[in-house]
Motif scaffolding. Structure first.
Motif, PDB file in Angstrom:
ATOM      1  N   PHE A  37       0.508 -10.066  -8.924  1.00  0.00           N
ATOM      2  CA  PHE A  37       0.630  -9.267 -10.147  1.00  0.00           C
ATOM      3  C   PHE A  37      -0.459  -8.209 -10.223  1.00  0.00           C
ATOM      4  O   PHE A  37      -0.187  -7.028 -10.489  1.00  0.00           O
ATOM      5  CB  PHE A  37       0.561 -10.175 -11.383  1.00  0.00           C
ATOM      6  N   HIS A  38      -1.686  -8.612  -9.984  1.00  0.00           N
ATOM      7  CA  HIS A  38      -2.808  -7.684 -10.107  1.00  0.00           C
ATOM      8  C   HIS A  38      -2.788  -6.614  -9.010  1.00  0.00           C
ATOM      9  O   HIS A  38      -3.127  -5.454  -9.267  1.00  0.00           O
ATOM     10  CB  HIS A  38      -4.132  -8.438 -10.120  1.00  0.00           C
ATOM     11  N   VAL A  39      -2.405  -6.998  -7.807  1.00  0.00           N
ATOM     12  CA  VAL A  39      -2.326  -6.027  -6.722  1.00  0.00           C
ATOM     13  C   VAL A  39      -1.237  -4.994  -7.012  1.00  0.00           C
ATOM     14  O   VAL A  39      -1.460  -3.785  -6.862  1.00  0.00           O
ATOM     15  CB  VAL A  39      -2.074  -6.718  -5.365  1.00  0.00           C
ATOM     16  N   LYS A  40      -0.078  -5.457  -7.437  1.00  0.00           N
ATOM     17  CA  LYS A  40       1.003  -4.523  -7.745  1.00  0.00           C
ATOM     18  C   LYS A  40       0.634  -3.616  -8.916  1.00  0.00           C
ATOM     19  O   LYS A  40       0.967  -2.432  -8.927  1.00  0.00           O
ATOM     20  CB  LYS A  40       2.290  -5.287  -7.999  1.00  0.00           C
ATOM     21  N   SER A  41      -0.076  -4.160  -9.876  1.00  0.00           N
ATOM     22  CA  SER A  41      -0.534  -3.345 -11.000  1.00  0.00           C
ATOM     23  C   SER A  41      -1.523  -2.286 -10.524  1.00  0.00           C
ATOM     24  O   SER A  41      -1.432  -1.114 -10.910  1.00  0.00           O
ATOM     25  CB  SER A  41      -1.183  -4.241 -12.062  1.00  0.00           C
ATOM     26  N   ALA A  42      -2.460  -2.687  -9.679  1.00  0.00           N
ATOM     27  CA  ALA A  42      -3.438  -1.733  -9.145  1.00  0.00           C
ATOM     28  C   ALA A  42      -2.730  -0.633  -8.362  1.00  0.00           C
ATOM     29  O   ALA A  42      -3.044   0.547  -8.510  1.00  0.00           O
ATOM     30  CB  ALA A  42      -4.452  -2.457  -8.258  1.00  0.00           C
ATOM     31  N   ARG A  43      -1.756  -1.042  -7.563  1.00  0.00           N
ATOM     32  CA  ARG A  43      -1.014  -0.059  -6.759  1.00  0.00           C
ATOM     33  C   ARG A  43      -0.271   0.918  -7.661  1.00  0.00           C
ATOM     34  O   ARG A  43      -0.266   2.123  -7.413  1.00  0.00           O
ATOM     35  CB  ARG A  43      -0.048  -0.770  -5.834  1.00  0.00           C
ATOM     36  N   GLU A  99      -6.634   0.447   1.083  1.00  0.00           N
ATOM     37  CA  GLU A  99      -8.044   0.266   1.422  1.00  0.00           C
ATOM     38  C   GLU A  99      -8.863  -0.169   0.193  1.00  0.00           C
ATOM     39  O   GLU A  99      -9.781  -0.989   0.312  1.00  0.00           O
ATOM     40  CB  GLU A  99      -8.625   1.543   2.017  1.00  0.00           C
ATOM     41  N   GLU A 100      -8.547   0.372  -0.966  1.00  0.00           N
ATOM     42  CA  GLU A 100      -9.252  -0.026  -2.192  1.00  0.00           C
ATOM     43  C   GLU A 100      -8.959  -1.474  -2.553  1.00  0.00           C
ATOM     44  O   GLU A 100      -9.858  -2.212  -2.978  1.00  0.00           O
ATOM     45  CB  GLU A 100      -8.879   0.905  -3.346  1.00  0.00           C
ATOM     46  N   VAL A 101      -7.722  -1.894  -2.362  1.00  0.00           N
ATOM     47  CA  VAL A 101      -7.359  -3.291  -2.627  1.00  0.00           C
ATOM     48  C   VAL A 101      -8.085  -4.207  -1.639  1.00  0.00           C
ATOM     49  O   VAL A 101      -8.638  -5.244  -2.026  1.00  0.00           O
ATOM     50  CB  VAL A 101      -5.829  -3.498  -2.579  1.00  0.00           C
ATOM     51  N   LYS A 102      -8.110  -3.816  -0.366  1.00  0.00           N
ATOM     52  CA  LYS A 102      -8.851  -4.599   0.642  1.00  0.00           C
ATOM     53  C   LYS A 102     -10.300  -4.783   0.217  1.00  0.00           C
ATOM     54  O   LYS A 102     -10.831  -5.894   0.239  1.00  0.00           O
ATOM     55  CB  LYS A 102      -8.842  -3.888   1.994  1.00  0.00           C
ATOM     56  N   SER A 103     -10.930  -3.697  -0.163  1.00  0.00           N
ATOM     57  CA  SER A 103     -12.345  -3.751  -0.556  1.00  0.00           C
ATOM     58  C   SER A 103     -12.553  -4.647  -1.756  1.00  0.00           C
ATOM     59  O   SER A 103     -13.527  -5.405  -1.816  1.00  0.00           O
ATOM     60  CB  SER A 103     -12.855  -2.348  -0.876  1.00  0.00           C
ATOM     61  N   ALA A 104     -11.651  -4.557  -2.716  1.00  0.00           N
ATOM     62  CA  ALA A 104     -11.781  -5.369  -3.929  1.00  0.00           C
ATOM     63  C   ALA A 104     -11.701  -6.862  -3.611  1.00  0.00           C
ATOM     64  O   ALA A 104     -12.432  -7.678  -4.185  1.00  0.00           O
ATOM     65  CB  ALA A 104     -10.706  -4.987  -4.936  1.00  0.00           C
ATOM     66  N   VAL A 105     -10.825  -7.228  -2.686  1.00  0.00           N
ATOM     67  CA  VAL A 105     -10.689  -8.641  -2.318  1.00  0.00           C
ATOM     68  C   VAL A 105     -11.882  -9.095  -1.477  1.00  0.00           C
ATOM     69  O   VAL A 105     -12.460 -10.159  -1.712  1.00  0.00           O
ATOM     70  CB  VAL A 105      -9.365  -8.885  -1.558  1.00  0.00           C
ATOM     71  N   LEU A 106     -12.261  -8.288  -0.511  1.00  0.00           N
ATOM     72  CA  LEU A 106     -13.311  -8.696   0.424  1.00  0.00           C
ATOM     73  C   LEU A 106     -14.711  -8.708  -0.173  1.00  0.00           C
ATOM     74  O   LEU A 106     -15.611  -9.318   0.394  1.00  0.00           O
ATOM     75  CB  LEU A 106     -13.276  -7.805   1.669  1.00  0.00           C
ATOM     76  N   VAL A 107     -14.895  -8.095  -1.330  1.00  0.00           N
ATOM     77  CA  VAL A 107     -16.219  -8.075  -1.952  1.00  0.00           C
ATOM     78  C   VAL A 107     -16.715  -9.510  -2.244  1.00  0.00           C
ATOM     79  O   VAL A 107     -17.912  -9.761  -2.227  1.00  0.00           O
ATOM     80  CB  VAL A 107     -16.235  -7.190  -3.219  1.00  0.00           C
ATOM     81  N   GLY A 161      -2.333   3.665  -8.804  1.00  0.00           N
ATOM     82  CA  GLY A 161      -2.867   4.575  -7.805  1.00  0.00           C
ATOM     83  C   GLY A 161      -3.854   4.006  -6.808  1.00  0.00           C
ATOM     84  O   GLY A 161      -4.391   4.745  -5.987  1.00  0.00           O
ATOM     85  N   ALA A 162      -4.105   2.706  -6.844  1.00  0.00           N
ATOM     86  CA  ALA A 162      -5.036   2.110  -5.878  1.00  0.00           C
ATOM     87  C   ALA A 162      -4.447   2.183  -4.474  1.00  0.00           C
ATOM     88  O   ALA A 162      -3.259   1.914  -4.270  1.00  0.00           O
ATOM     89  CB  ALA A 162      -5.341   0.659  -6.225  1.00  0.00           C
ATOM     90  N   THR A 163      -5.276   2.544  -3.525  1.00  0.00           N
ATOM     91  CA  THR A 163      -4.836   2.578  -2.133  1.00  0.00           C
ATOM     92  C   THR A 163      -4.951   1.186  -1.523  1.00  0.00           C
ATOM     93  O   THR A 163      -5.610   0.291  -2.085  1.00  0.00           O
ATOM     94  CB  THR A 163      -5.698   3.539  -1.297  1.00  0.00           C
TER      95      THR A 163
END
Length: 51
Positions: free
Chosen positions: A7-13, A20-28, A16-18
């Motif tokens: 849900f949160h990933v699809k919302s971010a997308r 790479e931005e989603v990757k960074s958010a998870v890997l932090v 406008g989240a790329t």
């Protein structure tokens, strides 16, 4: 795993989240949470790639 990650990933997308931005958010959290982040990462990337 029943989580809100898709849900949160699809919302971010949709906002406008790329990928790479989603990757960074998870890997932090990798250092603090370790292996749990790798499972979340896989879910997040699959969710991002779902159209």
């Amino acid at each position: 795993m029943n989580s809100g990650i898709p849900f949160h990933v699809k919302s971010a997308r949709s906002h406008g989240a790329t990928r790479e931005e989603v990757k960074s958010a998870v890997l932090v959290g990798l250092r603090e949470e370790g292996l749990a982040v790798t499972e979340a990462f896989a879910i997040a990337m699959r969710s991002y790639d779902d159209k």
